[in-house]
Design a protein around this motif. Structure first.
Motif, short mmCIF file in Angstrom:
data_model
loop_
_atom_site.label_atom_id
_atom_site.label_comp_id
_atom_site.label_asym_id
_atom_site.label_seq_id
_atom_site.Cartn_x
_atom_site.Cartn_y
_atom_site.Cartn_z
N VAL A 127 0.78 -1.16 -0.03
CA VAL A 127 0.07 -0.03 0.06
C VAL A 127 0.69 1.16 0.19
O VAL A 127 1.70 1.49 0.88
N VAL A 128 0.63 1.93 -1.21
CA VAL A 128 1.51 3.31 -0.98
C VAL A 128 1.03 4.44 -0.55
O VAL A 128 -0.33 4.76 -1.09
N PHE A 129 1.56 5.23 0.26
CA PHE A 129 0.89 6.44 0.68
C PHE A 129 1.44 7.59 0.21
O PHE A 129 2.95 7.44 0.24
N ALA A 130 0.87 8.60 -0.16
CA ALA A 130 1.56 10.05 -0.48
C ALA A 130 1.53 11.05 0.72
O ALA A 130 0.59 10.97 1.51
N GLN A 131 2.54 11.54 1.09
CA GLN A 131 2.92 12.54 2.00
C GLN A 131 2.88 14.00 1.67
O GLN A 131 3.85 14.16 1.10
N PRO A 132 1.78 14.78 1.58
CA PRO A 132 1.86 16.27 1.19
C PRO A 132 2.80 17.17 1.79
O PRO A 132 3.30 18.07 1.52
N TYR A 133 3.06 16.61 3.21
CA TYR A 133 4.01 17.18 3.93
C TYR A 133 4.49 16.13 5.12
O TYR A 133 4.03 15.34 5.33
N ARG A 134 5.74 16.64 5.66
CA ARG A 134 6.18 15.80 6.90
C ARG A 134 5.94 16.48 7.98
O ARG A 134 6.12 17.68 8.09
N LEU A 135 5.45 15.70 9.03
CA LEU A 135 5.13 16.05 10.16
C LEU A 135 6.49 16.05 11.14
O LEU A 135 6.81 14.87 11.41
N GLU A 136 7.11 17.25 11.57
CA GLU A 136 8.27 17.18 12.13
C GLU A 136 8.00 16.87 13.80
O GLU A 136 6.72 16.91 14.28
N PRO A 137 8.73 16.34 14.70
CA PRO A 137 8.57 15.88 15.76
C PRO A 137 7.89 17.13 16.82
O PRO A 137 7.03 16.79 17.65
#
Ligand code: IYR
Length: 222
Positions: A127-137
């Motif tokens: 299952v391939v997911f696309a990430q519109p942004y990265r959530l920083e810690p």
């Protein structure tokens, strides 16, 4: 802003013209053998082949090298079953009314319907997911660029790698696919992009009689 750092590019390999032509022609012939399959055997596939194919996919170019993708390798029978049940629910709604008559007409040559047994039968669903942004810690959002293009390219490399390894694939996109975030425990901001079904075709697998467009229809030169 950090200064860019460069290193000599030593990985390039060039071939004499004739060999280059042969390689390109051979590769095209190999890719022409690929067919999307909907009848999968339950025969086990070595996990290493899936991992090496993902390693190839991870080499794909992406906007600002953000690599805005995540791949979930599903082989657990219980999870595959849950995915099948949820996908078939969406597919039934699709075939029984959500799809426009025009869409159903376009699909008719493929002979598809709402039953998706392969989601359980095939040894692997990637299952391939696309990430519109990265959530920083710390909660900040680092924006990604050209997300669909990047994930599409990586998925193409993955399909190619699996094909070259001798496996069949199916790009499956039940719509909507939000249930995958819940079932696979992925964060809300990730968008399910495609379920790539991977395995061996059954011995009696059949594929629709459809053709690719001739190059003269899809390529022009100036
Ligand atoms: N998701 C449905 C319908 C479907 C849609 C397209 I566009 C296809 O190329 C194939 C199928 C299904 O999987 O049956």
């Amino acid at each position: 802003m950090e200064a860019p750092q460069f290193t000599p590019f030593t990985g390039h390999r060039e071939y004499p013209a004739e060999e280059m032509q042969q390689r390109a022609t051979d590769f095209a012939a190999t890719m022409r053998q690929r067919r999307t399959v909907r009848q999968f055997s339950s025969r086990a596939v070595p996990r290493g082949v899936i991992e090496a194919s993902l390693d190839a996919a991870a080499s794909a170019p992406s906007g600002a090298n953000m690599q805005p993708w995540h791949f979930v390798v599903v082989s657990d029978a219980g999870v595959k079953r849950k995915i099948r049940v949820a996908a078939e629910q969406e597919e039934r709604a699709f075939y029984e009314g959500r799809a426009s008559p025009e869409w159903l007409e376009a699909l008719a040559p493929l002979g598809t319907d709402a039953d998706k047994p392969y989601l359980e039968t095939a040894p692997y669903l990637i299952v391939v997911f696309a990430q519109p942004y990265r959530l920083e810690p710390d909660g900040r959002r680092l924006k990604h660029y050209y997300v669909s293009e990047s994930v599409g390219i990586a998925t193409g490399v993955l399909i190619t790698a699996l094909h070259l390894a001798g496996l069949a694939t199916l790009t499956h996109t039940p719509s909507p696919m939000g249930f995958l975030n819940t079932l696979l425990d992925r964060p809300d901001h990730e968008r399910p992009f495609v379920i790539l079904v991977a395995g061996y075709p059954t011995n009696d697998a059949r594929v629709p009689v459809i053709a690719k467009k001739p190059l003269s229809d899809i390529v022009s030169s100036v």
